[in-house]
Structures are given as C-alpha cells and as structure tokens.
Scaffold this active site. Structure first.
Site, mmCIF file in Angstrom:
data_model
loop_
_atom_site.group_PDB
_atom_site.id
_atom_site.type_symbol
_atom_site.label_atom_id
_atom_site.label_comp_id
_atom_site.label_asym_id
_atom_site.label_seq_id
_atom_site.Cartn_x
_atom_site.Cartn_y
_atom_site.Cartn_z
ATOM 1 N N LYS A 54 109.616 38.274 11.820
ATOM 2 C CA LYS A 54 108.744 38.445 10.659
ATOM 3 C C LYS A 54 109.464 37.970 9.400
ATOM 4 O O LYS A 54 108.896 37.236 8.584
ATOM 5 C CB LYS A 54 108.322 39.916 10.512
ATOM 6 C CG LYS A 54 107.268 40.321 11.532
ATOM 7 C CD LYS A 54 107.043 41.825 11.599
ATOM 8 C CE LYS A 54 106.087 42.138 12.741
ATOM 9 N NZ LYS A 54 105.936 43.568 13.025
ATOM 10 N N GLN A 98 107.892 49.053 10.713
ATOM 11 C CA GLN A 98 107.861 48.668 12.123
ATOM 12 C C GLN A 98 107.722 49.919 13.006
ATOM 13 O O GLN A 98 108.469 50.873 12.867
ATOM 14 C CB GLN A 98 109.156 47.904 12.469
ATOM 15 C CG GLN A 98 109.203 47.369 13.879
ATOM 16 C CD GLN A 98 108.130 46.316 14.159
ATOM 17 O OE1 GLN A 98 107.933 45.396 13.385
ATOM 18 N NE2 GLN A 98 107.421 46.467 15.263
ATOM 19 N N ASP A 121 99.815 45.744 7.117
ATOM 20 C CA ASP A 121 99.393 45.884 8.515
ATOM 21 C C ASP A 121 97.947 46.362 8.646
ATOM 22 O O ASP A 121 97.379 46.328 9.731
ATOM 23 C CB ASP A 121 100.296 46.919 9.208
ATOM 24 C CG ASP A 121 101.272 46.267 10.163
ATOM 25 O OD1 ASP A 121 101.031 45.115 10.578
ATOM 26 O OD2 ASP A 121 102.284 46.920 10.498
#
Ligand code: NAD
Length: 294
Positions: A54, A98, A121
C-alpha cells in the site's frame, strides 16, 4: 464455451496510471498532495506485506504515504490517541488501520474513531449507512469498489440483471450488494445458512463469491453466460507441500460455462489497493472543495 478472462491486473494498472495523472494535476493546479496514513499494529506477516504494498503504490502515484508501525503490545488508548492525531492532521486525507488488530484491541472502537471524512477503507458506520441509503457521498470499501469496476468494464448495462453475492461480511459482501442494488440489479445475498446455494447461484447473471472456501463454487453452479467475480483468496497445497493461491470458484470448471470470469490471482486482488488510492484522492479533493478529477 470458454470464458473471457477479466484481467484485474491490467485494469488496476490503468487505474493507477489515471490516478498518477490526477495527482500530478492536483499538485500543479491546486498545490494539493493527497496523503494516506496507514497504521499497522503488530507483526502479522501478511499484514506487513499488505502495508508495504500500500505504501509503495501510494508513493508511486505521487501521493504522500505516512506509515505508523506500532508494537503488538500497543494499548487501545495509545492507538486511539494516534487516530485522533491523524484525524486532526491537515496533511492526512485518508486513514487506514490494517486489520486484524491484536485481540486485546476492540476493532470496532478503533474503526469508529476514524473521522468518516478520512475513512479511506469505507468501514465507518457513517459510510456504511450512506452507502445503504444509496448516497453517492459514501466512501465505498475498496474490494467491492474494485469488483464493481471490473463488472462495469464487462457488462454494458447492469439494470435488471440478477446478481448473487455469496458472503455477507461488512467489508465485502454487504457493500457489494449495496453497490449492485445501486446499479439496479436484483440482488440476492447468500451465506453459510442459505438453502440450496447451487440452485440460487444458477439463477444469477452475475456471481460474486466472497466466502473464503477454496473452489466452493463449482462449474455446475454457474448459469451459462454469467459473469463471475471471485474475491476469495485461499492458500492450498498444490502438491508436494508447494503452496498455491486459489479462489472461492473452481476456475477451470466455471470458465467452461461463464461468459467472463476473474482469475485468482490477478483478478480482484490488484484492484483493492488501486481503489484505496482512488478513495484517498477523492477524500483529499472533498477536503479542499475541489471537483474530483476521477
Ligand atoms: P468473512 O469470513 O468475513 O465472510 C465470509 C462469508 O462467507 C460469511 O458471510 C459467511 O456467511 C459466508 N460463508 C462461509 N461459508 C460459507 C458456505 N459454505 N457457503 C456460503 N457462504 C458461506 O470473509 P471476507 O472478509 O468477506 O472475505 C471473503 C474472502 O475474500 C476471503 O477469502 C478473503 O481472503 C477474500 N478477500 C479478498 C480481498 C481482495 O482484495 N481480493 C479482500 C478482502 C477479502
């Protein structure tokens, strides 16, 4: 019949190229550099690889990448304090924590602490609610957003098509269903308690499998001419102790029946990070009242 292979790798590459151009334009015209903060707690090997990829792709697109790697023993209060700091940092437009988090940390409390307008997200309940309300302003979770892009590249008009989503998780199945509903599909959400899953599946023009069971969906489950999107990532023994990645769909069998199908790997997977960058650029533009170039 042999299916068209839906190439997620090249679609993601094209999207990243478009994003890189958009980011350069934002810098030139508005002096804006979208910034994504990624927070990793602990040393889960798969999470470390995801975070590294990422960060690499964020920087490669010309965006600011901020990584926060915290010790596995980090307490919830300390993590919440970091999120509060990132929420208040004007250079950070997107925040991603994460998952999974270590068991002593309440995942929902952490995700809910991210400001909805920085929720790269799209997991915050405000964004889930906006999506369920059909609102265009929702930040859409990256994997279903990537699936939708692949489906729209494959099918001209989704209106009225029957779609089945196998899996009802908050991060894939449910938002995927909302997105296809927004496209005017007739949507079925199937799950572990669904009766006659093969029969339900055979009625669908679009099948999205997000289960986590290797090759669950057999060729006989697929309606001839359907479009199949395989979200599953399952590690199996390819023989002789050699590992292989397979999806939730029996690719060899389904590709004899479907009109188009995503492979694993190389299908949905590459789209997820590209969509994370897409969400961050959108959030940066919104924060500055700029029309998104995407
Ligand atoms: P999850 O475990 O949260 O949800 C799985 C869902 O499948 C559940 O809703 C459950 O009801 C359903 N299910 C389980 N067994 C079933 C069965 N036998 N029949 C029908 N339904 C069944 O998983 P998730 O986070 O939604 O992920 C699903 C899969 O997608 C996993 O393999 C995961 O690794 C993969 N994934 C891939 C990406 C990507 O970027 N490609 C991103 C997220 C998840």
């Amino acid at each position: 019949m042999s299916s068209r292979i839906i190439d997620g790798k090249s679609t993601a590459e094209e999207l990243r190229k478009r994003l890189t151009g958009a980011v350069a334009g934002l810098a030139e015209r508005h002096g804006l550099r979208p910034g994504l903060a990624v927070v990793l707690v602990g040393d889960n090997p798969a999470s470390r690889v995801y975070v590294r990829n990422k960060a690499r792709q964020t920087a490669a697109a010309g965006m600011r990448s901020l990584e926060h790697r915290l010790d596995a023993a980090t307490g919830e209060a300390e993590l919440l304090a970091l999120i509060a700091k990132l929420n208040g940092d004007p250079e950070v437009h997107g925040i991603l924590v994460q998952l999974p988090l270590p068991p002593h940390i309440n995942e929902a409390a952490v995700l809910n602490a991210i400001a909805p307008h920085k929720d790269a997200d799209g997991f915050h309940p405000v964004n889930a609610g906006l999506l369920a309300g059909g609102g265009g302003d929702a930040v859409v979770p990256c994997t279903p957003l990537g699936c939708l892009m692949l489906i729209k590249n494959t099918v001209d008009d989704l209106a009225g098509m029957r779609a089945i989503i196998i899996g009802r998780s908050n991060i894939v199945g449910k938002p995927m269903a909302q997105l296809l509903l927004r496209e005017h599909c007739t949507v079925t959400i199937a799950h572990s308690r669904t009766r006659d899953l093969p029969g339900e599946c055979r009625r669908a023009d679009i099948v999205v499998a997000a289960v986590g069971r290797p090759r669950l969906v057999g060729g006989g489950w697929i309606k001839p001419g359907a479009v199949v999107v395989d979200v599953g990532i399952n590690r199996v023994d390819a023989g002789g102790g050699k590992p292989a990645l397979v999806g939730d769909v029996d690719f060899a069998a389904a590709s004899e029946v479907a009109a188009a199908i995503t492979p694993v790997p190389g299908g949905v997977g590459p789209m997820t990070i590209a969509c994370l960058l897409h969400n961050t650029v959108t959030l940066a533009c919104r924060a500055h009242g700029i029309q998104s170039p995407l």
